[in-house]
Design an enzyme around this catalytic site. Structure first.
Site, mmCIF file in Angstrom:
data_model
loop_
_atom_site.group_PDB
_atom_site.id
_atom_site.type_symbol
_atom_site.label_atom_id
_atom_site.label_comp_id
_atom_site.label_asym_id
_atom_site.label_seq_id
_atom_site.Cartn_x
_atom_site.Cartn_y
_atom_site.Cartn_z
ATOM 1 N N HIS A 182 3.765 46.848 69.045
ATOM 2 C CA HIS A 182 4.902 45.929 69.199
ATOM 3 C C HIS A 182 6.135 46.495 68.519
ATOM 4 C CE1 HIS A 182 6.339 41.734 70.028
ATOM 5 N NE2 HIS A 182 7.311 42.199 69.250
ATOM 6 N N CYS A 183 7.097 46.919 69.323
ATOM 7 C CA CYS A 183 8.396 47.347 68.809
ATOM 8 C C CYS A 183 9.419 47.177 69.924
ATOM 9 C CB CYS A 183 8.357 48.786 68.305
ATOM 10 S SG CYS A 183 7.950 49.976 69.581
ATOM 11 N N ARG A 204 6.412 39.089 78.658
ATOM 12 C CA ARG A 204 6.525 38.255 77.461
ATOM 13 C C ARG A 204 7.370 37.023 77.744
ATOM 14 N NH1 ARG A 204 9.871 39.388 71.827
ATOM 15 N NH2 ARG A 204 8.263 38.716 70.376
ATOM 16 N N ASP A 223 7.077 46.065 64.798
ATOM 17 C CA ASP A 223 8.171 45.157 65.180
ATOM 18 C C ASP A 223 9.535 45.795 64.921
ATOM 19 O OD1 ASP A 223 9.254 42.868 66.337
ATOM 20 O OD2 ASP A 223 9.370 41.794 64.438
ATOM 21 N N ASN A 271 16.421 39.753 63.703
ATOM 22 C CA ASN A 271 16.398 38.378 63.184
ATOM 23 C C ASN A 271 15.437 38.216 62.003
ATOM 24 O OD1 ASN A 271 18.136 37.231 65.365
ATOM 25 N ND2 ASN A 271 16.397 37.805 66.650
#
Length: 292
Positions: free
Chosen positions: A27-28, A120, A244, A249
């Site tokens: 996940h990135c 997603r 990530d 955020n």
């Protein structure tokens, strides 16, 4: 939209933990460069550029060989920035798209040929209005024809409402960032118990990424570790991990990716658990179409 968020950590530390060969960052993201890949006009946030070259350099330093690049809402439904990163890595990377449920079959097939393997959907207030959950689950029939998965990103308080719908999915469901639990509430909190209940259905997978998102403490995010460690211990064949990067955020500030890698020694405390988490599980569940 005028404030540009901080970019990735300028000098991440080299981790003490050596990752196994074939390790996957599941996940990135990549952002821009915006002159080449413009941000969406209706984007919920404006990041600084975080181009693929910076991601590749980070992966080389950390010892990561494979990757799942997830389309970010700042680029909207134009997935070209992810497709560009995938193409540059010749099969070692694949992608997860952001798409409306009204997307054409032709576009789905095109993305499939480019190395995408899932879609997603965000159910996070700060990322804008979500597609209706019933439409998302119905869309799963079209994903099934491609052999793709459904990836979901939701606020922990919504798990009770969303879980019955997720159970109707015709394709595997990948849950982002440990369901975005509030680590200060501990692992006995009802939302985490509901996540564990979902995971007892073998159609579900979960990413033990985002420790800094769950945490209410500064690095090394000790309050978040029990959540990830519990998921790996109980569902070791259906957990993934990701950086990530570049951490959009992030309430606690941009984390040091070297520290996040070193947390794996606590999240998955044996060589066998790390081999499953970083190598075997991605290899079994994620389509890297051009891997040699």
């Amino acid at each position: 939209m005028t404030r540009i968020q901080p970019s990735f950590h300028p000098s991440p530390s080299r981790p003490k933990l050596r990752l196994p060969p074939g390790a996957c960052d599941a996940h990135c993201h990549v952002f821009g460069p915006h002159r080449t890949f413009p941000f969406a006009e209706d984007r919920p946030f404006t990041p600084a550029d975080a181009p693929k070259e910076a991601l590749f350099a980070l992966h080389e330093m950390l010892g990561i060989e494979r990757c799942v690049v997830v389309q970010s809402s700042c680029h909207g439904f134009n997935n070209d920035v992810v497709a560009d990163a995938i193409a540059a890595r010749h099969g070692a990377y694949c992608g997860v798209a952001l798409l409306p449920v009204s997307v054409s079959d032709e576009e789905l097939k095109r993305l499939d040929t480019l190395g995408f393997c899932g879609v997603r959907f965000n159910f996070m207030k700060h990322l804008g209005k979500a597609a209706p959950i019933e439409a998302v689950i119905a869309f799963g029939d079209r994903l099934a024809r491609l052999g793709w998965h459904l990836q979901v990103h939701f606020e922990s308080g919504l798990i009770g409402e969303l879980a019955p719908w997720f159970k109707r999915s015709p394709v595997p469901v990948v849950i982002d960032h440990m369901g975005r639990m509030d680590a200060s509430l501990g692992i006995a909190q009802p939302a985490f118990r509901q996540l564990l209940d979902l995971m007892r259905d073998d159609r579900f997978r979960v990413k033990v990424s985002g420790s800094e998102r769950l945490s209410r403490q500064r690095a090394p995010y000790e309050d978040a570790i029990p959540f990830a460690r519990t998921l790996v211990a109980e569902f070791g064949d259906r957990t993934f991990w990701g950086t990530d990067w570049p951490h959009p955020n992030s309430a606690l500030g941009v984390p040091d990716d070297g520290i996040l890698v070193d947390l794996l020694s606590e999240i998955a405390p044996t060589d066998a658990l790390r081999q499953a988490l970083l190598v075997d599980n991605p290899g079994a569940s994620i389509d890297f179409p051009w891997m040699l």
